[in-house]
Scaffold this active site. Structure first.
Site, PDB file in Angstrom:
ATOM      1  N   ASN A 117      10.865 -11.520 -29.399  1.00  0.00           N
ATOM      2  CA  ASN A 117       9.723 -11.398 -28.764  1.00  0.00           C
ATOM      3  C   ASN A 117       8.722 -10.686 -29.206  1.00  0.00           C
ATOM      4  O   ASN A 117       8.918  -9.587 -30.211  1.00  0.00           O
ATOM      5  CB  ASN A 117      10.203 -10.824 -27.210  1.00  0.00           C
ATOM      6  CG  ASN A 117       9.979  -9.378 -27.408  1.00  0.00           C
ATOM      7  OD1 ASN A 117       9.065  -8.626 -26.985  1.00  0.00           O
ATOM      8  ND2 ASN A 117      11.070  -8.703 -27.594  1.00  0.00           N
ATOM      9  N   PHE A 121       3.493  -5.552 -24.772  1.00  0.00           N
ATOM     10  CA  PHE A 121       3.351  -4.790 -23.740  1.00  0.00           C
ATOM     11  C   PHE A 121       2.431  -5.366 -22.734  1.00  0.00           C
ATOM     12  O   PHE A 121       1.485  -4.849 -22.234  1.00  0.00           O
ATOM     13  CB  PHE A 121       2.680  -3.289 -24.183  1.00  0.00           C
ATOM     14  CG  PHE A 121       3.719  -2.467 -24.712  1.00  0.00           C
ATOM     15  CD1 PHE A 121       4.924  -2.278 -24.618  1.00  0.00           C
ATOM     16  CD2 PHE A 121       3.089  -1.680 -25.557  1.00  0.00           C
ATOM     17  CE1 PHE A 121       5.860  -1.454 -25.037  1.00  0.00           C
ATOM     18  CE2 PHE A 121       4.042  -0.858 -26.488  1.00  0.00           C
ATOM     19  CZ  PHE A 121       5.279  -0.549 -26.050  1.00  0.00           C
ATOM     20  N   ASN A 183       8.329   5.306 -25.689  1.00  0.00           N
ATOM     21  CA  ASN A 183       8.806   3.996 -26.633  1.00  0.00           C
ATOM     22  C   ASN A 183       7.650   4.292 -27.785  1.00  0.00           C
ATOM     23  O   ASN A 183       6.526   3.875 -27.315  1.00  0.00           O
ATOM     24  CB  ASN A 183       8.440   2.862 -25.771  1.00  0.00           C
ATOM     25  CG  ASN A 183       8.752   1.429 -26.656  1.00  0.00           C
ATOM     26  OD1 ASN A 183       9.027   1.859 -27.747  1.00  0.00           O
ATOM     27  ND2 ASN A 183       8.439   0.459 -26.044  1.00  0.00           N
ATOM     28  N   SER A 186       8.424  -0.061 -30.513  1.00  0.00           N
ATOM     29  CA  SER A 186       8.087  -1.519 -30.457  1.00  0.00           C
ATOM     30  C   SER A 186       7.509  -2.201 -31.603  1.00  0.00           C
ATOM     31  O   SER A 186       6.378  -1.407 -31.970  1.00  0.00           O
ATOM     32  CB  SER A 186       7.311  -1.933 -28.984  1.00  0.00           C
ATOM     33  OG  SER A 186       6.782  -3.234 -29.067  1.00  0.00           O
ATOM     34  N   ASN A 188       5.550  -4.822 -31.633  1.00  0.00           N
ATOM     35  CA  ASN A 188       4.651  -5.728 -31.131  1.00  0.00           C
ATOM     36  C   ASN A 188       3.197  -5.162 -30.829  1.00  0.00           C
ATOM     37  O   ASN A 188       2.226  -5.648 -30.363  1.00  0.00           O
ATOM     38  CB  ASN A 188       5.110  -6.489 -30.049  1.00  0.00           C
ATOM     39  CG  ASN A 188       6.494  -7.116 -30.467  1.00  0.00           C
ATOM     40  OD1 ASN A 188       6.535  -7.792 -31.479  1.00  0.00           O
ATOM     41  ND2 ASN A 188       7.413  -7.159 -29.423  1.00  0.00           N
ATOM     42  N   THR A 189       3.089  -3.743 -31.180  1.00  0.00           N
ATOM     43  CA  THR A 189       1.821  -3.042 -30.772  1.00  0.00           C
ATOM     44  C   THR A 189       1.357  -2.575 -32.276  1.00  0.00           C
ATOM     45  O   THR A 189       2.129  -1.866 -32.827  1.00  0.00           O
ATOM     46  CB  THR A 189       2.084  -2.003 -29.796  1.00  0.00           C
ATOM     47  OG1 THR A 189       2.023  -2.685 -28.540  1.00  0.00           O
ATOM     48  CG2 THR A 189       0.317  -1.186 -29.634  1.00  0.00           C
ATOM     49  N   LYS A 224      12.698   6.511 -27.559  1.00  0.00           N
ATOM     50  CA  LYS A 224      13.462   5.222 -27.968  1.00  0.00           C
ATOM     51  C   LYS A 224      12.969   4.889 -29.316  1.00  0.00           C
ATOM     52  O   LYS A 224      12.008   5.032 -29.898  1.00  0.00           O
ATOM     53  CB  LYS A 224      13.176   3.950 -26.957  1.00  0.00           C
ATOM     54  CG  LYS A 224      13.719   2.729 -27.414  1.00  0.00           C
ATOM     55  CD  LYS A 224      13.547   1.822 -26.237  1.00  0.00           C
ATOM     56  CE  LYS A 224      14.499   0.672 -26.519  1.00  0.00           C
ATOM     57  NZ  LYS A 224      14.226  -0.270 -25.402  1.00  0.00           N
ATOM     58  N   ASN A 253      15.486   0.019 -30.113  1.00  0.00           N
ATOM     59  CA  ASN A 253      14.993  -0.999 -29.971  1.00  0.00           C
ATOM     60  C   ASN A 253      15.076  -2.209 -30.469  1.00  0.00           C
ATOM     61  O   ASN A 253      15.942  -2.247 -31.455  1.00  0.00           O
ATOM     62  CB  ASN A 253      13.234  -0.842 -30.107  1.00  0.00           C
ATOM     63  CG  ASN A 253      12.219  -1.262 -29.094  1.00  0.00           C
ATOM     64  OD1 ASN A 253      12.430  -2.559 -28.683  1.00  0.00           O
ATOM     65  ND2 ASN A 253      11.295  -0.534 -28.325  1.00  0.00           N
TER      66      ASN A 253
HETATM   67  C1  LIG Z   1      11.424  -9.933 -23.930  1.00  0.00           C
HETATM   68  C2  LIG Z   1      11.703  -8.523 -24.367  1.00  0.00           C
HETATM   69  C3  LIG Z   1      10.788  -7.447 -24.118  1.00  0.00           C
HETATM   70  C4  LIG Z   1      11.072  -6.199 -24.221  1.00  0.00           C
HETATM   71  N1  LIG Z   1      10.231  -5.119 -23.947  1.00  0.00           N
HETATM   72  C5  LIG Z   1      10.220  -3.953 -23.927  1.00  0.00           C
HETATM   73  C6  LIG Z   1       9.521  -2.924 -23.574  1.00  0.00           C
HETATM   74  O1  LIG Z   1       8.632  -2.853 -23.122  1.00  0.00           O
HETATM   75  N2  LIG Z   1       9.907  -1.586 -23.991  1.00  0.00           N
HETATM   76  C7  LIG Z   1      11.015  -1.379 -24.783  1.00  0.00           C
HETATM   77  O2  LIG Z   1      11.207  -0.187 -24.956  1.00  0.00           O
HETATM   78  N3  LIG Z   1      11.930  -2.217 -25.104  1.00  0.00           N
HETATM   79  C8  LIG Z   1      11.583  -3.594 -24.772  1.00  0.00           C
HETATM   80  N4  LIG Z   1      12.547  -4.490 -25.291  1.00  0.00           N
HETATM   81  C9  LIG Z   1      13.681  -4.050 -25.812  1.00  0.00           C
HETATM   82  C10 LIG Z   1      14.894  -4.032 -24.981  1.00  0.00           C
HETATM   83  O3  LIG Z   1      14.711  -2.925 -23.971  1.00  0.00           O
HETATM   84  C11 LIG Z   1      16.131  -3.599 -25.876  1.00  0.00           C
HETATM   85  O4  LIG Z   1      15.919  -2.335 -26.560  1.00  0.00           O
HETATM   86  C12 LIG Z   1      16.570  -4.741 -26.986  1.00  0.00           C
HETATM   87  O5  LIG Z   1      16.164  -6.017 -26.370  1.00  0.00           O
HETATM   88  C13 LIG Z   1      17.827  -4.730 -27.393  1.00  0.00           C
HETATM   89  O6  LIG Z   1      18.945  -4.711 -26.365  1.00  0.00           O
HETATM   90  P1  LIG Z   1      19.649  -6.114 -26.119  1.00  0.00           P
HETATM   91  O7  LIG Z   1      20.064  -6.840 -27.392  1.00  0.00           O
HETATM   92  O8  LIG Z   1      20.616  -6.035 -24.976  1.00  0.00           O
HETATM   93  O9  LIG Z   1      18.373  -7.176 -25.716  1.00  0.00           O
HETATM   94  C14 LIG Z   1      12.398  -5.990 -24.901  1.00  0.00           C
HETATM   95  C15 LIG Z   1      13.205  -6.838 -25.146  1.00  0.00           C
HETATM   96  C16 LIG Z   1      12.988  -8.278 -24.980  1.00  0.00           C
HETATM   97  C17 LIG Z   1      13.865  -9.216 -25.526  1.00  0.00           C
END
Ligand SMILES: Cc1cc2nc3c(=O)[nH]c(=O)nc-3n(C[C@H](O)[C@H](O)[C@H](O)COP(=O)(O)O)c2cc1C
Length: 366
Positions: A117, A121, A183, A186, A188-189, A224, A253
């Site tokens: 992804n 945000f 956080n 991420s 993506n920022t 995180k 993350n």
């Molecule tokens: C579509 C998507 C959006 C996410 N948005 C955030 C976010 O806004 N903030 C954050 O800290 N992590 C975000 N994450 C990361 C998840 O919270 C998690 O740390 C990561 O996906 C690993 O866990 P998983 O393998 O169970 O998905 C996002 C993950 C996905 C797939």
């Protein structure tokens, strides 16, 4: 339920674009959240056995939580506990409302159990978010389990003013959550992950902790981390966590690293920019948990997240040192029965091995 989800619901959802399927699901969950009968019915299907754990002054009915990113608009706050979760982390939220990156920005690697992804945000901004939370409270729909909020930096705020941006969000949201996750991980920022640098992160933590200490209610604060940090950089964050008296670390993350593959369909998806989650992240995230647990001698609580799809995956992270766990991608692939299935599996394991409390299992491999 897992069989029904895998064979009946998932094919329908996976036939759609990943973000569309997500939005569709959240819309249904949001509607159900407003309807007492629907909530009760969902609760009777999915509610999990008790597996209580107390951490940072909060009582969690079980250690399996919803990871950040799933409910970015606080659309289904009452429903996560009905799906068996022991806590939820809402957001990421930024001070300014923002649309996120242009779509497409979410991609499934179905055969690998992974998602990429680059949402960036997308969220309504901290003030509107606070209003939504206030509405859930006003209508008596606030969940019984602990609620966390994930805070990110607004894209329009320059890195040198990041501390102010996080602090503004924290100030308006502080009364609505039991814990906050800073956080800075991420992918993506632009530039966000530079905020994991010791000086920059300390500035953010100082600003947030000052507000935290000023009020009667003191929500817990966690950081995180990205799985792409070196262990040296991670150790610096751990030093800061101790100095600032943080409640814990969320590890991890998504990753910008891609697994090796020769499968053309996977190569195509792995070429997309963004953070990778799910099965390919599992081992790296567990390695991080193990390292943090050893470095802090188990004194700093860890929320383990990354690639949890089964009881075995959960046990791996608990044995490495995670006291709480979170799920995102596993929920997409395994369906809403997953929290209950994992908790029931953990309870079963404990009975089999004569373990009386969940905490006894944390970090056993060390
Ligand atoms: C579509 C998507 C959006 C996410 N948005 C955030 C976010 O806004 N903030 C954050 O800290 N992590 C975000 N994450 C990361 C998840 O919270 C998690 O740390 C990561 O996906 C690993 O866990 P998983 O393998 O169970 O998905 C996002 C993950 C996905 C797939």
């Amino acid at each position: 339920m897992t069989w029904f989800y895998r064979h009946c619901l998932r094919p329908v959802l996976f036939a759609q674009d990943a973000e569309r399927a997500h939005d569709f699901t959240l819309k249904i969950l949001s509607r159900a959240s407003r309807n007492s009968a629907a909530c009760a019915a969902i609760g009777s299907l999915f509610s999990a056995p008790e597996l209580p754990i107390e951490l940072f002054g909060l009582k969690f009915p079980n250690p399996i939580g919803l990871a950040a990113g799933m409910d970015k608009f606080a659309a289904a706050v009452p429903l996560w506990e009905k799906l068996g979760f022991g806590f939820c982390e809402l957001g990421g939220v930024t001070w300014h409302a923002q649309p996120g990156n242009p779509p497409p920005r979410m991609f499934r690697a179905a055969t690998a159990g992974a998602i990429i992804n680059r949402m960036g945000f997308n969220n309504p901004g901290a003030e509107a978010f606070a209003q939504t939370l206030a509405d859930w409270k006003k209508h008596g729909r606030w969940p019984k389990h602990p609620v966390g909020i994930n805070l990110g930096k607004s894209k329009s705020t320059p890195l040198e003013r990041a501390a102010e941006d996080y602090a503004n969000s924290f100030r308006v949201l502080r009364d609505y959550a039991d814990f906050f996750v800073i956080n800075v991980s991420s992918p993506n920022t632009p530039g966000l992950r530079q905020l994991q640098d010791k000086t920059a992160l300390d500035e953010i933590l100082a600003a947030v902790c000052e507000i935290q200490k000023s009020g009667p209610r003191r929500p817990a604060i966690l950081v995180k981390v990205a799985p792409d940090l070196s262990f040296e950089a991670l150790d610096e964050i751990l030093e800061l966590a101790a100095a600032r008296n943080l409640s814990g670390i969320v590890a991890t993350n998504t990753t910008i690293v891609r697994p090796e593959t020769t499968t053309p369909a996977l190569l195509k998806i792995y070429a997309e920019t963004g953070g990778l989650s799910g099965t390919p992240l599992r081992a790296r995230s567990t390695e991080f948990i193990r390292h943090i647990f050893k470095q802090t001698r188990g004194r700093l609580p860890i929320i383990g997240v990354g690639g949890i799809f089964s009881v075995e995956d959960a046990l791996e992270k608990i044995a490495a040192g995670a006291s709480l766990l979170q799920i995102y991608t596993g929920l997409v692939f395994e369906g809403p029965g997953l929290p209950k299935k994992i908790i029931a599996g953990l309870v079963h394991q404990m009975k089999d091995h004569g373990i009386r409390t969940f905490k006894e299992m944390v970090g056993v491999e060390s």
